[in-house]
Design a protein around this motif. Structure first.
Motif, short mmCIF file in Angstrom:
data_model
loop_
_atom_site.label_atom_id
_atom_site.label_comp_id
_atom_site.label_asym_id
_atom_site.label_seq_id
_atom_site.Cartn_x
_atom_site.Cartn_y
_atom_site.Cartn_z
N ILE A 1 -19.62 13.71 4.46
CA ILE A 1 -18.70 12.61 4.19
C ILE A 1 -17.27 13.12 4.29
CG2 ILE A 1 -20.24 11.32 2.67
CD1 ILE A 1 -18.44 12.53 0.34
N SER A 2 -16.40 12.19 4.56
CA SER A 2 -14.98 12.44 4.41
C SER A 2 -14.44 11.28 3.58
CB SER A 2 -14.27 12.48 5.76
OG SER A 2 -12.88 12.63 5.55
N VAL A 3 -13.69 11.63 2.56
CA VAL A 3 -13.07 10.64 1.70
C VAL A 3 -11.57 10.90 1.73
CG1 VAL A 3 -12.91 9.68 -0.63
CG2 VAL A 3 -15.09 10.56 0.19
N SER A 4 -10.82 9.86 2.03
CA SER A 4 -9.36 9.96 1.92
C SER A 4 -8.94 8.94 0.88
CB SER A 4 -8.69 9.70 3.27
OG SER A 4 -9.05 8.44 3.79
N TRP A 5 -7.87 9.25 0.16
CA TRP A 5 -7.39 8.33 -0.86
C TRP A 5 -5.88 8.44 -1.00
CZ3 TRP A 5 -10.15 12.71 -1.75
CH2 TRP A 5 -9.67 13.65 -2.66
N ILE A 6 -5.28 7.30 -1.34
CA ILE A 6 -3.84 7.22 -1.41
C ILE A 6 -3.42 6.30 -2.54
CG2 ILE A 6 -3.69 5.30 0.22
CD1 ILE A 6 -1.21 6.68 1.39
N ASP A 7 -2.34 6.65 -3.19
CA ASP A 7 -1.71 5.76 -4.16
C ASP A 7 -0.52 5.15 -3.42
OD1 ASP A 7 -0.14 4.52 -6.10
OD2 ASP A 7 -0.73 5.93 -7.65
N ILE A 8 -0.60 3.89 -3.08
CA ILE A 8 0.42 3.25 -2.26
C ILE A 8 1.79 3.26 -2.95
CG2 ILE A 8 1.10 1.11 -1.11
CD1 ILE A 8 -1.91 0.50 -0.85
N SER A 9 1.81 3.16 -4.26
CA SER A 9 3.09 3.11 -4.97
C SER A 9 3.84 4.44 -4.92
CB SER A 9 2.89 2.67 -6.42
OG SER A 9 2.07 3.60 -7.10
N SER A 10 3.12 5.55 -4.90
CA SER A 10 3.77 6.86 -4.89
C SER A 10 3.74 7.53 -3.51
CB SER A 10 3.11 7.80 -5.91
OG SER A 10 1.80 8.12 -5.49
N LEU B 1 -4.81 4.19 6.67
CA LEU B 1 -3.45 3.82 7.07
C LEU B 1 -3.43 2.49 7.83
CD1 LEU B 1 -2.11 7.32 8.08
CD2 LEU B 1 -1.52 5.99 6.05
N TYR B 2 -4.44 2.24 8.65
CA TYR B 2 -4.55 0.95 9.34
C TYR B 2 -4.62 -0.19 8.32
CZ TYR B 2 -7.07 -3.04 11.23
OH TYR B 2 -7.47 -4.32 11.52
N TYR B 3 -5.44 -0.03 7.30
CA TYR B 3 -5.62 -1.07 6.28
C TYR B 3 -4.33 -1.30 5.50
CZ TYR B 3 -7.81 -3.68 2.47
OH TYR B 3 -8.16 -4.65 1.55
N ILE B 4 -3.61 -0.24 5.21
CA ILE B 4 -2.34 -0.38 4.48
C ILE B 4 -1.33 -1.14 5.34
CG2 ILE B 4 -0.36 0.88 3.54
CD1 ILE B 4 -2.40 3.05 2.69
N GLU B 5 -1.27 -0.80 6.62
CA GLU B 5 -0.37 -1.51 7.54
C GLU B 5 -0.72 -2.99 7.60
OE1 GLU B 5 1.47 0.82 11.24
OE2 GLU B 5 -0.70 0.66 11.29
N LYS C 1 3.27 -5.63 3.14
CA LYS C 1 4.47 -6.09 3.84
C LYS C 1 5.46 -4.95 4.01
CE LYS C 1 4.00 -10.81 2.39
NZ LYS C 1 4.34 -11.85 1.49
N ASN C 2 5.63 -4.17 2.96
CA ASN C 2 6.54 -3.04 3.01
C ASN C 2 5.74 -1.75 3.04
OD1 ASN C 2 8.72 -4.79 2.77
ND2 ASN C 2 8.57 -4.78 0.54
N PHE C 3 5.80 -1.07 4.14
CA PHE C 3 5.06 0.18 4.32
C PHE C 3 5.87 1.29 3.68
CE2 PHE C 3 2.96 3.56 6.74
CZ PHE C 3 1.65 3.14 6.63
N VAL C 4 5.39 1.81 2.55
CA VAL C 4 6.12 2.84 1.82
C VAL C 4 6.05 4.17 2.54
CG1 VAL C 4 5.77 1.77 -0.42
CG2 VAL C 4 4.12 3.44 0.40
N SER C 5 6.90 5.07 2.16
CA SER C 5 6.88 6.42 2.70
C SER C 5 5.62 7.12 2.19
CB SER C 5 8.12 7.18 2.23
OG SER C 5 8.07 8.50 2.68
N ILE C 6 4.85 7.63 3.11
CA ILE C 6 3.58 8.26 2.76
C ILE C 6 3.66 9.74 3.09
CG2 ILE C 6 1.14 8.37 3.37
CD1 ILE C 6 1.23 5.38 3.77
#
Length: 179
Positions: free
Chosen positions: A22-31, A118-122, A126-131
């Motif tokens: 498996i590969s799991v990626s995770w992100i906190d969009i706010s930070s 990243l596709y799903y976040i885009e 509406k506002n793509f934060v700095s990742i």
């Protein structure tokens, strides 16, 4: 009404499974904090309990029988075309155009899970934060705690499900970072 907690990470995760890996990626969009880890399929639930995602992206064709019921409830299915390597690579190259070195350290499955995320976040934000560039999480070098052990230790919540009485609650009440 479902609101995200302000004093905790609110991770969005993506899982891809191929040949018992498996590969799991995770992100906190706010930070913008972005992580990725590869593991064996039998480690998926303990990894997800560690991350505590609020939503998990999976392919529409993924058999979710290996997931704990806690995680089946928060999955969002994405079309299998978005999990194609070329689509994910294009998304990663677009987002990290100025930092192409980011892609060099990622394995194929990791690129796919990061690309879908990243596709799903885009698509949804509406506002793509700095990742930040995805950081590899090497927690597989450490002892993993299964869900039963985590609950027994009352790390994030007490037996009754409340934050009060948990280790986290006690730490949150301290005056200094050393406790």
């Amino acid at each position: 009404e479902f609101l995200l907690e302000g004093d905790a990470y609110n991770y969005l995760a993506c899982i891809i499974v191929e040949n018992k890996k498996i590969s799991v990626s995770w992100i906190d969009i706010s930070s913008g904090d972005f992580y990725v880890e590869s593991a064996l399929i039998e480690d998926i639930n303990s990894l997800l309990y560690k991350i505590q995602p609020k939503e998990i992206l999976t392919s529409e064709e993924l058999d979710k029988s290996f997931l704990s019921d806690d995680f089946k409830l928060i999955t969002t299915e994405i079309s299998k075309e978005r999990f194609e390597y070329t689509n994910c690579l294009a998304t990663l190259k677009k987002i990290f155009a100025q930092r192409s070195f980011v892609l060099d350290s990622l394995e194929k499955l990791e690129k796919i899970s990061c690309g879908v995320l990243l596709y799903y976040i885009e698509l949804t934000q509406k506002n793509f934060v700095s990742i930040s560039a995805p950081k590899k999480d090497y927690s597989s070098k450490y002892v993993r705690l299964d869900a039963f052990t985590r609950n027994s230790l009352e790390i994030l919540s007490s037996y009754s499900g409340n934050k009060q009485g948990s280790l986290r609650f006690a730490i949150d009440c301290t005056k200094t970072s050393q406790g």
